[in-house]
Design a protein around this motif. Structure first.
Motif, short mmCIF file in Angstrom:
data_model
loop_
_atom_site.label_atom_id
_atom_site.label_comp_id
_atom_site.label_asym_id
_atom_site.label_seq_id
_atom_site.Cartn_x
_atom_site.Cartn_y
_atom_site.Cartn_z
N THR A 1 -2.39 1.22 8.68
CA THR A 1 -3.80 1.59 8.76
C THR A 1 -4.10 2.61 7.68
N ALA A 2 -5.11 2.32 6.85
CA ALA A 2 -5.51 3.24 5.79
C ALA A 2 -7.02 3.12 5.60
N GLN A 3 -7.70 4.27 5.57
CA GLN A 3 -9.14 4.32 5.38
C GLN A 3 -9.87 3.41 6.37
N GLY A 4 -9.38 3.40 7.60
CA GLY A 4 -10.02 2.61 8.64
C GLY A 4 -9.73 1.13 8.57
N VAL B 1 0.82 -1.21 0.00
CA VAL B 1 0.00 0.00 0.00
C VAL B 1 0.85 1.26 0.00
N LEU B 2 2.12 1.13 0.33
CA LEU B 2 2.99 2.29 0.37
C LEU B 2 3.82 2.40 -0.89
N ALA B 3 3.46 1.66 -1.89
CA ALA B 3 3.98 1.83 -3.25
C ALA B 3 5.48 1.66 -3.37
N GLY B 4 6.08 0.81 -2.53
CA GLY B 4 7.50 0.49 -2.70
C GLY B 4 8.39 1.70 -2.57
N THR B 5 8.05 2.60 -1.66
CA THR B 5 8.87 3.80 -1.49
C THR B 5 10.28 3.42 -1.08
N VAL B 6 11.27 3.87 -1.80
CA VAL B 6 12.66 3.61 -1.46
C VAL B 6 13.21 4.83 -0.76
N LEU B 7 13.67 4.63 0.47
CA LEU B 7 14.13 5.74 1.27
C LEU B 7 15.64 5.85 1.23
N VAL B 8 16.12 7.06 1.04
CA VAL B 8 17.56 7.30 1.05
C VAL B 8 17.86 8.55 1.83
N ILE C 1 -0.49 12.65 -9.22
CA ILE C 1 -0.72 12.21 -7.84
C ILE C 1 0.46 12.70 -7.01
N THR C 2 0.20 13.39 -5.92
CA THR C 2 1.27 13.84 -5.04
C THR C 2 1.32 12.91 -3.83
N VAL C 3 2.52 12.53 -3.48
CA VAL C 3 2.73 11.60 -2.37
C VAL C 3 3.79 12.17 -1.44
N ARG C 4 3.44 12.32 -0.18
CA ARG C 4 4.42 12.73 0.85
C ARG C 4 4.61 11.57 1.81
N THR C 5 5.84 11.10 1.91
CA THR C 5 6.17 9.99 2.80
C THR C 5 7.08 10.49 3.91
N VAL D 1 2.04 8.30 5.11
CA VAL D 1 2.03 8.51 3.67
C VAL D 1 0.72 9.21 3.30
N ARG D 2 0.82 10.41 2.79
CA ARG D 2 -0.36 11.18 2.37
C ARG D 2 -0.38 11.24 0.84
N THR D 3 -1.45 10.74 0.24
CA THR D 3 -1.59 10.70 -1.21
C THR D 3 -2.75 11.61 -1.61
N SER D 4 -2.49 12.52 -2.57
CA SER D 4 -3.51 13.47 -3.00
C SER D 4 -3.66 13.42 -4.52
N ALA D 5 -4.91 13.49 -4.98
CA ALA D 5 -5.19 13.51 -6.42
C ALA D 5 -6.58 14.07 -6.65
N GLN D 6 -6.72 14.94 -7.62
CA GLN D 6 -8.00 15.52 -8.02
C GLN D 6 -8.78 16.09 -6.84
N GLY D 7 -8.06 16.80 -5.98
CA GLY D 7 -8.70 17.50 -4.87
C GLY D 7 -9.03 16.65 -3.67
N ALA D 8 -8.74 15.35 -3.71
CA ALA D 8 -9.00 14.47 -2.57
C ALA D 8 -7.69 13.89 -2.06
N SER D 9 -7.67 13.52 -0.80
CA SER D 9 -6.44 12.97 -0.24
C SER D 9 -6.76 11.82 0.71
N GLN D 10 -5.78 10.93 0.87
CA GLN D 10 -5.88 9.82 1.79
C GLN D 10 -4.57 9.70 2.55
#
Length: 288
Positions: A101-104, A18-25, A248-252, A72-81
């Motif tokens: 935990t995401a969307q309950g 669910v976290l889209a394979g974010t690679v942290l450096v 899609i904007t993603v802040r991790t 992880v905050r994901t935003s697209a088309q005015g909505a965010s999760q």
């Protein structure tokens, strides 16, 4: 967990699923970095910051393990999760045990020897079994990356050594979980990342990354901001009236505490697992 035998690996964590394979450096040593009136002092501060980021992998690796909190905050088309996670991670080999935990919805996740295991909410896992399994090495191979790149900290550490003075800026100080830290901003050259050519088409040439470092040179917080063009937008004809790229904007954000904590990552019983690697590879072909 199997050890790689290389104690000087650190600070990269493949957070899959669910976290889209974010690679942290990134990470770093606390440097003075305060700008002086002269160009010489300014240059010296910038060099200190660069050395801090370069050396932080080794400094954090010495701690072996840590507790981790993830947002992880994901935003697209005015909505965010927002997805939140917490657990423990082995900074040497990338193994981890987390609760997401995401969307309950609550998901239990383990990464063991570059294999992802997830336990979705009851009744939601395919195959009638509680756990699903995805071999991250096979997914990485399909994407044309080194089979270690999704979870091998050495891949990221090699990139860190190439950071130059123009890539690092000191932004100030902050207290995180009661610990005083120094904040650096790093401009990540996407071309230097695993599968950089493909990633560059989706996120652009650079990624802004922020790291907060304690006085022992260890990373306490890392933040990466990405603006991603969706595959559909990338493939549209430029003559299509609706071809404005969808983004899609993603802040991790990942926080590290309790260095040296015990990590016990065990595979679920084989009879409780449905292998979804083939499905993941099939979806990857459709997106490519």
């Amino acid at each position: 967990m199997g050890r790689t035998g290389n104690g000087r690996r650190v600070c990269a964590l493949g957070v899959a699923g669910v976290l889209a394979g974010t690679v942290l450096v990134g990470c770093g040593d606390d440097g003075d970095g305060a700008g002086g009136a002269s160009a010489t002092s300014s240059t010296g501060a910038r060099e200190q910051g660069t050395r801090a980021v370069r050396s932080a992998y080794d400094k954090t690796a010495e701690e072996d393990t840590a507790k981790v909190k993830l947002r992880v905050r994901t935003s697209a088309q005015g909505a965010s999760q927002t997805a939140n996670g917490q657990g423990v991670v082995d900074l040497d080999d990338g193994d981890s045990v987390m609760t997401l935990t995401a969307q309950g919805q609550r998901i239990e996740q383990r990464v063991i020897d570059q294999v992802l295991y997830q336990k979705p909410p009851k009744g939601q896992a395919p195959g009638g079994k509680p756990w699903i399994r995805i071999d991250l090495r096979k997914v990485a191979a399909q994407q044309g990356t080194d089979d270690r790149s999704m979870s091998d900290p050495a891949q990221s550490a090699a990139y860190a050594k190439a950071i130059t003075d123009k890539d690092v800026t000191k932004k100030g100080t902050a207290t995180i979980d009661g610990v005083k830290t120094t904040h650096y901003r790093v401009s990540v050259d996407v071309a230097e990342l695993p599968n950089g050519d493909t990633l560059r088409k989706q996120v652009g040439p650079t990624l802004p990354m922020d790291v907060w470092l304690d006085d022992e040179g260890r990373m306490r917080r890392q933040q990466i901001d990405m603006t991603i063009k969706t595959p559909e937008a990338t493939q549209r004809s430029s003559t299509d009236a609706s071809s404005a790229p969808e983004k899609i904007t993603v802040r991790t954000v990942m926080d590290f505490t309790d260095f040296g904590t015990e990590v016990e990552a065990d595979e679920p019983p084989a009879g409780q697992v449905t292998d979804m690697t083939g499905k993941a590879l099939e979806q990857g072909k459709k997106r490519s």
